[in-house]
Write an enzyme that holds these catalytic residues in place. Structure first.
Site, PDB file in Angstrom:
ATOM      1  N   ARG A 124     125.912  16.441  96.436  1.00 38.79           N
ATOM      2  CA  ARG A 124     125.097  15.835  97.491  1.00 38.79           C
ATOM      3  C   ARG A 124     125.622  16.206  98.871  1.00 38.79           C
ATOM      4  O   ARG A 124     125.165  15.643  99.873  1.00 38.79           O
ATOM      5  CB  ARG A 124     125.109  14.318  97.334  1.00 38.79           C
ATOM      6  CG  ARG A 124     123.887  13.754  96.619  1.00 38.79           C
ATOM      7  CD  ARG A 124     124.074  12.250  96.566  1.00 38.79           C
ATOM      8  NE  ARG A 124     122.856  11.507  96.421  1.00 38.79           N
ATOM      9  CZ  ARG A 124     122.389  11.058  95.256  1.00 38.79           C
ATOM     10  NH1 ARG A 124     122.994  11.345  94.138  1.00 38.79           N
ATOM     11  NH2 ARG A 124     121.307  10.308  95.221  1.00 38.79           N
ATOM     12  N   ARG A 158     116.268  -1.856  90.856  1.00 35.50           N
ATOM     13  CA  ARG A 158     117.494  -1.253  91.386  1.00 35.50           C
ATOM     14  C   ARG A 158     117.797  -1.816  92.769  1.00 35.50           C
ATOM     15  O   ARG A 158     116.918  -1.851  93.617  1.00 35.50           O
ATOM     16  CB  ARG A 158     117.326   0.272  91.475  1.00 35.50           C
ATOM     17  CG  ARG A 158     118.070   1.011  90.398  1.00 35.50           C
ATOM     18  CD  ARG A 158     117.826   2.487  90.503  1.00 35.50           C
ATOM     19  NE  ARG A 158     118.430   3.087  91.700  1.00 35.50           N
ATOM     20  CZ  ARG A 158     118.611   4.383  91.845  1.00 35.50           C
ATOM     21  NH1 ARG A 158     118.234   5.214  90.883  1.00 35.50           N
ATOM     22  NH2 ARG A 158     119.144   4.875  92.942  1.00 35.50           N
ATOM     23  N   LYS A 173     113.716  13.623  90.126  1.00 37.68           N
ATOM     24  CA  LYS A 173     114.661  14.568  89.521  1.00 37.68           C
ATOM     25  C   LYS A 173     115.323  13.981  88.276  1.00 37.68           C
ATOM     26  O   LYS A 173     115.605  14.711  87.328  1.00 37.68           O
ATOM     27  CB  LYS A 173     115.688  15.087  90.532  1.00 37.68           C
ATOM     28  CG  LYS A 173     116.493  14.028  91.231  1.00 37.68           C
ATOM     29  CD  LYS A 173     117.335  14.635  92.336  1.00 37.68           C
ATOM     30  CE  LYS A 173     118.306  13.620  92.931  1.00 37.68           C
ATOM     31  NZ  LYS A 173     117.690  12.349  93.382  1.00 37.68           N
ATOM     32  N   ARG A 214     109.154   1.729  92.000  1.00 36.13           N
ATOM     33  CA  ARG A 214     110.323   1.681  91.121  1.00 36.13           C
ATOM     34  C   ARG A 214     111.102   0.371  91.323  1.00 36.13           C
ATOM     35  O   ARG A 214     111.621  -0.200  90.371  1.00 36.13           O
ATOM     36  CB  ARG A 214     111.230   2.884  91.403  1.00 36.13           C
ATOM     37  CG  ARG A 214     112.321   3.059  90.371  1.00 36.13           C
ATOM     38  CD  ARG A 214     112.985   4.403  90.487  1.00 36.13           C
ATOM     39  NE  ARG A 214     113.868   4.483  91.645  1.00 36.13           N
ATOM     40  CZ  ARG A 214     114.591   5.552  91.947  1.00 36.13           C
ATOM     41  NH1 ARG A 214     114.528   6.631  91.199  1.00 36.13           N
ATOM     42  NH2 ARG A 214     115.374   5.576  92.996  1.00 36.13           N
ATOM     43  N   ARG A 219     119.246   6.017 102.400  1.00 38.71           N
ATOM     44  CA  ARG A 219     119.432   7.080 101.387  1.00 38.71           C
ATOM     45  C   ARG A 219     118.726   8.362 101.832  1.00 38.71           C
ATOM     46  O   ARG A 219     119.221   9.466 101.623  1.00 38.71           O
ATOM     47  CB  ARG A 219     118.907   6.614 100.023  1.00 38.71           C
ATOM     48  CG  ARG A 219     119.844   5.599  99.375  1.00 38.71           C
ATOM     49  CD  ARG A 219     119.140   4.777  98.329  1.00 38.71           C
ATOM     50  NE  ARG A 219     118.746   5.545  97.168  1.00 38.71           N
ATOM     51  CZ  ARG A 219     117.765   5.171  96.336  1.00 38.71           C
ATOM     52  NH1 ARG A 219     117.077   4.070  96.544  1.00 38.71           N
ATOM     53  NH2 ARG A 219     117.488   5.914  95.300  1.00 38.71           N
TER      54      ARG A 219
HETATM   55  P1  AMP Z   1     121.013   8.218  92.408  1.00 38.40           P
HETATM   56  O1  AMP Z   1     120.902   7.391  91.160  1.00 38.40           O
HETATM   57  O2  AMP Z   1     121.252   9.662  92.141  1.00 38.40           O
HETATM   58  O3  AMP Z   1     119.871   7.973  93.364  1.00 38.40           O
HETATM   59  O4  AMP Z   1     122.322   7.718  93.165  1.00 38.40           O
HETATM   60  C1  AMP Z   1     122.451   6.378  93.596  1.00 38.40           C
HETATM   61  C2  AMP Z   1     123.573   6.243  94.618  1.00 38.40           C
HETATM   62  O5  AMP Z   1     124.813   6.641  94.041  1.00 38.40           O
HETATM   63  C3  AMP Z   1     123.443   7.107  95.855  1.00 38.40           C
HETATM   64  O6  AMP Z   1     122.574   6.540  96.837  1.00 38.40           O
HETATM   65  C4  AMP Z   1     124.904   7.151  96.331  1.00 38.40           C
HETATM   66  O7  AMP Z   1     125.276   5.923  96.931  1.00 38.40           O
HETATM   67  C5  AMP Z   1     125.642   7.260  95.010  1.00 38.40           C
HETATM   68  N1  AMP Z   1     125.854   8.667  94.601  1.00 38.40           N
HETATM   69  C6  AMP Z   1     125.360   9.288  93.491  1.00 38.40           C
HETATM   70  N2  AMP Z   1     125.739  10.563  93.430  1.00 38.40           N
HETATM   71  C7  AMP Z   1     126.509  10.786  94.525  1.00 38.40           C
HETATM   72  C8  AMP Z   1     127.180  11.926  95.046  1.00 38.40           C
HETATM   73  N3  AMP Z   1     127.129  13.118  94.420  1.00 38.40           N
HETATM   74  N4  AMP Z   1     127.865  11.784  96.212  1.00 38.40           N
HETATM   75  C9  AMP Z   1     127.926  10.602  96.847  1.00 38.40           C
HETATM   76  N5  AMP Z   1     127.310   9.497  96.424  1.00 38.40           N
HETATM   77  C10 AMP Z   1     126.590   9.571  95.275  1.00 38.40           C
END
Ligand code: AMP
Length: 199
Positions: free
Chosen positions: A87, A132, A13, A126, A143
């Site tokens: 989320r 990461r 995404k 990745r 996750r």
């Molecule tokens: P992402 O880069 O979108 O995969 O986000 C990485 C991490 O950031 C997630 O696994 C959560 O720990 C945190 N995170 C990002 N967006 C949110 C959200 N909307 N609500 C809660 N945690 C978030």
């Protein structure tokens, strides 16, 4: 346009949100990037790092505040693409309130769907490329668990509002982009199917 991307970790995404933001010339707002860019010396920065490292979700109130501040900025006046928010259903409800208070409404929610096995392989790739911290197998499992428990219900929430369109994220980047563009066209041509956001 005001667009939301929802999908499990590794669905692609972020890649698609970035491409679409360049095409539509609206900001790409990745909440994961926002959190990763926080100053690690602040209390919030430290907390975010810890929670993200475990693959868990940050509290809704923190995320809603961060997103509210970001989408209130002038560059979001013509639209934005949210990647990684909402989320949880609580976050979705709070976003609705923010949008209603500022007389804006969402145009479309794009769900990028991919099977777990494909996701696992992608995350492993990745991890090797980007390093990461939360791309290790244990954090990835957490996750995915957080996605199933908290984020999947968000799909039903937007489906009920007539905003949800799903694309198959297991295809190539170009194929997914084509499917997204088709979904945008379809949604634009069927605004009457959209229920009022407040309903
Ligand atoms: P992402 O880069 O979108 O995969 O986000 C990485 C991490 O950031 C997630 O696994 C959560 O720990 C945190 N995170 C990002 N967006 C949110 C959200 N909307 N609500 C809660 N945690 C978030």
């Amino acid at each position: 346009m005001k667009i939301i991307f929802v999908g499990p970790p590794g669905a692609g995404k972020g890649t698609q949100a970035k491409l679409l933001s360049e095409k539509l010339r609206v900001p790409h707002i990745s909440t994961g990037d926002m959190l990763r860019n926080l100053d690690g010396n602040t209390a919030l920065g430290k907390k975010a790092k810890e929670i993200m490292g475990r693959g868990e979700l940050l509290p809704d109130d923190i995320m809603v505040k961060l997103v509210n501040e970001r989408i209130s900025q002038a560059d979001c006046s013509t639209g934005f693409i949210l990647d990684g928010f909402p989320r949880s259903v609580t976050q979705a409800e709070e976003l609705d309130k923010i949008m209603a208070a500022t007389k804006r409404s969402l145009d479309i929610v794009l769900a990028v769907m991919v099977d777990d096995k494909v996701l696992e392989d992608r995350i492993a790739g990745r991890a090797a490329q980007e390093g990461r911290k939360d791309d290790n197998p244990e954090a990835f499992r957490q996750r995915l668990k957080a996605y199933r428990a908290s984020t999947e219900p968000v799909l039903a929430y937007y489906k009920q509002k007539g905003l949800l369109r799903s694309v198959d994220g297991s295809k190539s980047v170009v194929e997914v982009t084509v499917a997204i563009n088709r979904s945008l066209d379809e949604q634009n041509q069927a605004p009457d199917k959209r229920l009022k956001q407040s309903s």
